[in-house]
Design an enzyme around this catalytic site. Sequence first.
Site, PDB file in Angstrom:
ATOM      1  N   CYS A   1      -6.538   4.583 -16.805  1.00 54.12           N
ATOM      2  CA  CYS A   1      -6.558   4.642 -15.341  1.00 54.12           C
ATOM      3  C   CYS A   1      -6.563   3.260 -14.699  1.00 54.12           C
ATOM      4  CB  CYS A   1      -7.785   5.433 -14.882  1.00 54.12           C
ATOM      5  SG  CYS A   1      -9.341   4.620 -15.261  1.00 54.12           S
TER       6      CYS A   1
ATOM      7  N   ALA B   1      -9.463   1.037 -15.518  1.00 61.54           N
ATOM      8  CA  ALA B   1      -9.339   0.412 -16.842  1.00 61.54           C
ATOM      9  C   ALA B   1      -8.460  -0.830 -16.770  1.00 61.54           C
ATOM     10  CB  ALA B   1      -8.764   1.416 -17.843  1.00 61.54           C
TER      11      ALA B   1
ATOM     12  N   ARG C   1     -12.871  -4.137 -25.990  1.00 58.88           N
ATOM     13  CA  ARG C   1     -11.504  -4.672 -26.083  1.00 58.88           C
ATOM     14  C   ARG C   1     -11.355  -5.914 -26.968  1.00 58.88           C
ATOM     15  NH1 ARG C   1      -7.119  -3.521 -23.333  1.00 58.88           N
ATOM     16  NH2 ARG C   1      -6.641  -5.677 -22.901  1.00 58.88           N
TER      17      ARG C   1
END
Lengths: 560, 458
Positions: free
Chosen positions: A77, A80, A111
Amino acid sequence: MEALSKKRIDEEKVSLDTDEFMDPETLKLEILSKYPPKVARKKAKQIIVNRKETEVKYPEIQANVRTIPGIISQRGCCYAGCKGVVMGPTRDIINLTHGPIGCGFYSWLTRRNQTDPSTTPDGHNFMNYCFSTDMEEREIIFGGEKKLRAAIQEAYDIFKPKMISVFATCPVGLIGDDVHAVTREMEEKLGITIFGFSCEGYKGVSQSAGHHVANNGLFQHVIGLDNTVKEGDYRVNLLGEYNIGGDAFEIERVLNKCGITLISTFSGNSSVDFFANSHTADLNLIMCHRSINYVAEMMEKKYGIPWFKINFLSAGGMSRSLRKIAEYYGEQKLIDRVEEVIAEEMPAVKKAQAEVRPRLEGKLAMMFVGGSRAHHYQEMFREMGMIPFCAGYEFAHRDDYEGRQVLPNLKVDADSRNIQELEVEKDPERYNPRISAEEFETLERNGIKLRDYEGMMTDMPSGTIVIDDISQYETESLLKTYKPAVFCAGIKEKYTVQKHGIPMKQLHSYDNGGPYAAYRGAINFYHEIDRMVNSKVWDHIKAPWEKSPELAARYTYRPG
Amino acid sequence: MLLRHTPKEIVERKSLTVNPAKTCQPIGAMYASLGIHGCLPHSHGSQGCYAYHRSTLTRHYKEPVMAATSSFTEGASVFGGQANLLQAMDNIFTIYNPDVIAVHTTCLSETIGDDVPQIFGKAKTDGKIPEGKYVFHASTPSYVGTHVTGFANMTKAMVDYFAKQNGHKENRINIIPGWVEPSDMKEIKRITGELGIDFIMFPDTDNVLNSPQTGKFEMYPKGGVTIDELISTGSSSGTVALGGLASGPAAKALDSKCKVPCKILDLPIGIKATDRFVDTLRKMAGVNVPESINIERGQLVDIVTDMQAYFYHKKVALVGDPDQLVALTEFLVSIDMMPIHILTGTKDKKFEKKILSLTEEMPHDVNVKSGGDMYLFHQWVKNEPVDLLIGNSYVKYIARDEDIPFIRYGFPILDRIGHSYFPMVCYRGAMRFLEKILDALMNRIDRDSSEIEFDLVM
């Protein structure tokens, strides 16, 4: 490039386990036949067999359009893209998620962005922390602004950061909390930079909207805060490099060696201090075109900094990009130094290539990832003798596929229209054109094209398959039909692919690996792919009794 | 220092959560849904939710985690998600062909007030749900409760939608295992099988999220409770629910809907809780406990006997979910360890009371909090250091900064394997727990002892 026909595949000794090499157009029809008619019509425009039509024209691909409900997509989304991708890797800003706890939790340290706080004097590093207003039912009913205001105050009191940014999640937009008003008010009260992002998850069609929102926020609130000019002959910013697995460190190493000064990286190993005076750099180098070209465009307009596209992934890409930078500056000192560096770095690269090539030559690779990496990694695979046969992006736009010449023809749909386009004008004091008006006019300096990106499809031979926003079903079809030697995507795809007995390399977070950028990175990547493709594990999948289930004769054990 | 901005001094925070010890409802609902055979979980919200939940579950299990989403755009957020969900169901049944779609809501669809049963009604009228296929839903707003609530709500929805009485009670027991790992569910099934009891377990993620490498991807792996079994839960003679928060609501719903009486127990972690579980099963099913289980229990007690010196009065800090922490605290106290900091992010009125009563006789003060965060937990540890930390992977940052031995337990575990294959429940699971505790503590002794004191035999 020549068409990648069945014949050519045979000549190149492509490893295809299938008896018949299915024509990509046939496969496309097969995939579409599974879909309900409305879905098939839309998907037909997103699955393209690449054919070079003229010198500059490639088939049109539909991209950056809505994800179809119920189709298992790779996409995430807007939040994100904004918080996770662009703002996340900066260590000395408090990124405060305004919403229920989940959004902040899932984007906490997942990440693999590396950072080195020792390079900023205050040593701030909030990247290991997750900050959230943890909205609960009463805030949904009565509004969450009061809690947000109090949370900013508490963050300020406890952590004394120099900057705070606030991210709006889905319900925040719906209940009408104004993150911009609250952050403005708190900025005035506390005297540090505080700003908000309207990056509600439902905005746009993918992470891409969030990149744009983040770019706007950085440009409006951070870039230009500090006019200190750093020393250096060739002072550049690197845009769209997120230092996953340490990529930015390796790039920095090579740039330093060449005598190129990095003012700021957006945003890997990054500090808001570096962002603040990034407008004093003389050149913007764009790595991930999709996520950050907006900042480059805006900096060019406001401050007169030209930009061009580079690719530091793959040894060939690295060398070409360094030469491009040197040519752009046009100074013999730099041109010579770059050649020296390339000459120093390449022997180890060549050695690694020669080592892995016999085991990888002619094998197929597929990559469906991100907004630039599916392109960036193709050369890396070619350097191992592999064939990037199918590729596509998760959240890119048409220009990332077909090149920026399509930009004037792009339709702005309702989903893109709700992402703000900033009106940018020349800064009355700080606009300082780094190149001549003529060069800006022709978009060329010393033979180097500016503001240009040719896109991924120009780099792929005819007959290869390009799919935008690939679905789980399409992934399955590709795997079963072509049995690639390696498939690249993200964590959600990782184990579905590997259950097929096909190695899967994550090109978002790099699994546990990296760096893969620049020269040492390329060597790491060659070895990584060699390890995965040629691992002994693939021999263990079938037990001996599954390989030959029929017993030819009964064996009787007679002791003594 | 990884968490260099965490000071020892504790300042009260009312609005800012730092380093949460919880996440949101929908991921728990997704995990529970995966415990139904042939089920595709569906997230009714914007696609970021399902992407995050799938990613987190995938990292935790290193397994495919299949799910779909309504992919809300701004338009859907304004006008409602009915069109998206209808289209999604049509696409899912056409393309991915599951037996059942388990829809859970999100903060987005809950805030705009989408009425999922009404949308199901429309889908049925429009013929979008094929013959023999099912859809059902749980309401899981992310701004209420935590991931544990979501698991509980989805498990309860299985009862609400499917459980039916068939007129008489079968000689069979329902087991609701709570939010435990596939390996734990397998172990609970094994123990129940050893007792010779006919049972239905739901949800059951064994053979779903620990599936074998066969060279063939199965979108719907072999495991999971079937819809027929879920229907039959209404005619079982009793229910054993493990973990009050995660399993209680479903067990109570079965009781009120189908008159299936239930016992709600602690998770069978450690000696006493497993004893209660086995004893309850024995009484409910009217069976004798076989020698094989006595042997397992005896082996567990034997380890405690032999190694008690290493456990005695060692201080432990625990962070995780209430059902796990209550049972684990009892276990640690029962082997003479001292759990002194116990924190969960989930708000649970009874939690603090239960922990205080379990640790009442312990010769040490206890910090306990429900609805706390890991920032506070870390500060507790700084103020009163411990010998051992137990929690999810995020605790590794605290363990490294404070140089304290650490056991990964809970959700999520993003950096080690094992939890999906090797249980931590019942007697065998407790033996594994002890092995982990001893490894952590004894490795530290080996590391820290001088060359003179260094011992071969321990």
